[in-house]
Design an enzyme around this catalytic site. Structure first.
Site, mmCIF file in Angstrom:
data_model
loop_
_atom_site.group_PDB
_atom_site.id
_atom_site.type_symbol
_atom_site.label_atom_id
_atom_site.label_comp_id
_atom_site.label_asym_id
_atom_site.label_seq_id
_atom_site.Cartn_x
_atom_site.Cartn_y
_atom_site.Cartn_z
ATOM 1 N N GLY A 48 70.180 56.418 9.796
ATOM 2 C CA GLY A 48 69.863 57.254 10.606
ATOM 3 C C GLY A 48 68.608 58.128 10.080
ATOM 4 O O GLY A 48 67.463 58.245 10.580
ATOM 5 N N CYS A 49 68.627 58.728 8.880
ATOM 6 C CA CYS A 49 67.554 59.496 8.236
ATOM 7 C C CYS A 49 66.348 58.616 7.985
ATOM 8 O O CYS A 49 65.225 59.116 7.938
ATOM 9 C CB CYS A 49 68.330 60.423 6.978
ATOM 10 S SG CYS A 49 69.498 61.348 7.393
ATOM 11 N N THR A 50 66.460 57.408 7.467
ATOM 12 C CA THR A 50 65.320 56.419 7.086
ATOM 13 C C THR A 50 64.761 56.455 8.423
ATOM 14 O O THR A 50 63.578 56.203 8.589
ATOM 15 C CB THR A 50 66.007 55.130 6.456
ATOM 16 O OG1 THR A 50 66.497 55.508 5.401
ATOM 17 C CG2 THR A 50 64.902 54.331 6.510
ATOM 18 N N ALA A 53 62.868 59.341 9.440
ATOM 19 C CA ALA A 53 61.431 59.631 8.529
ATOM 20 C C ALA A 53 60.298 58.529 8.801
ATOM 21 O O ALA A 53 59.321 58.966 8.893
ATOM 22 C CB ALA A 53 62.018 59.359 7.116
#
Length: 157
Positions: A48-50, A53
Site C-alpha cells: 500500500g505504501c509503495t 508513494a
C-alpha cells in the site's frame, strides 16, 4: 488507548526537523513561501505504501507546477527510506520519525482499526500546508490506492 488529537484546516502546522533518506535534516520551515503536501504512511516498501508513494511520484510534475511540494514521513530508519527511494525512483523527500513524535503531533499516530481490532499505529494521513505554515487540508484514514487522484481533485490540481 486514547484518541489522538487531530489537526483541522486553519490550525498551525506543527514544526518538524527530521532526517531524510540520506541523513540530511529537512524542516517544515524550509518550505515557507510554498505549499507542501505532508503525508504520513506506515512502512516503506509495503504494497500500500509503495502504491501511494508511486502515485505521488507520478503526479509530482503537476503538483510542483501548481506550487506544491511533497514530503513523505514514516517511522522507518533513513537506511530503509533510501532503499525504498532508490527502488521506486522516488524524487521527493522521505523523512524518518522513528520516535513517532512528529507523527503524534500531527495526529497521524494513535488508535486505529486494523482487521477489526483496535491497535496503536500510523494513521495514513495527508495534509496540505499553505505558504505561511497553516493547515489548509487535513485528511485522516486515507486509502493508499486512489488517494492522490482524489487529493488532486479536492485541491483542483
Amino acid at each position: 488507548m486514547t484518541a489522538t488529537a487531530r489537526l483541522t484546516a486553519g490550525d498551525k502546522a506543527p514544526e518538524f526537523a527530521l532526517p531524510d533518506a540520506d541523513g540530511k535534516t529537512v524542516k517544515l520551515a524550509d518550505y515557507r513561501g510554498r505549499k507542501v503536501i505532508v503525508y504520513f504512511y506506515p512502512a516503506a516498501s509495503t504494497p500500500g505504501c509503495t502504491k501511494q508513494a508511486c502515485d505521488f511520484r507520478d503526479s509530482l510534475a503537476e503538483l510542483n507546477d501548481a506550487g506544491l511540494d511533497v514530503i513523505g514521513i514514516s517511522p522507518d530508519k533513513p537506511e530503509k527510506l533510501a532503499k525504498f527511494r532508490d527502488t521506486e525512483g522516488l524524487t521527493f523527500p522521505l523523512l524518518s520519525d522513528p520516535d513517532k513524535e512528529v507523527l503524534t503531533a500531527w495526529g497521524a499516530f494513535g488508535e486505529k482499526k486494523m482487521y477489526g481490532k483496535t491497535v496503536q499505529g500510523v494513521i495514513r494521513s495527508t495534509f496540505v500546508v499553505d505558504e505561511k505554515g497553516n493547515i489548509e487540508v487535513a485528511q485522516y484514514n486515507v486509502k493508499a490506492t486512489g488517494h492522490v487522484a482524489k487529493l488532486r481533485r479536492d485541491i483542483s490540481v
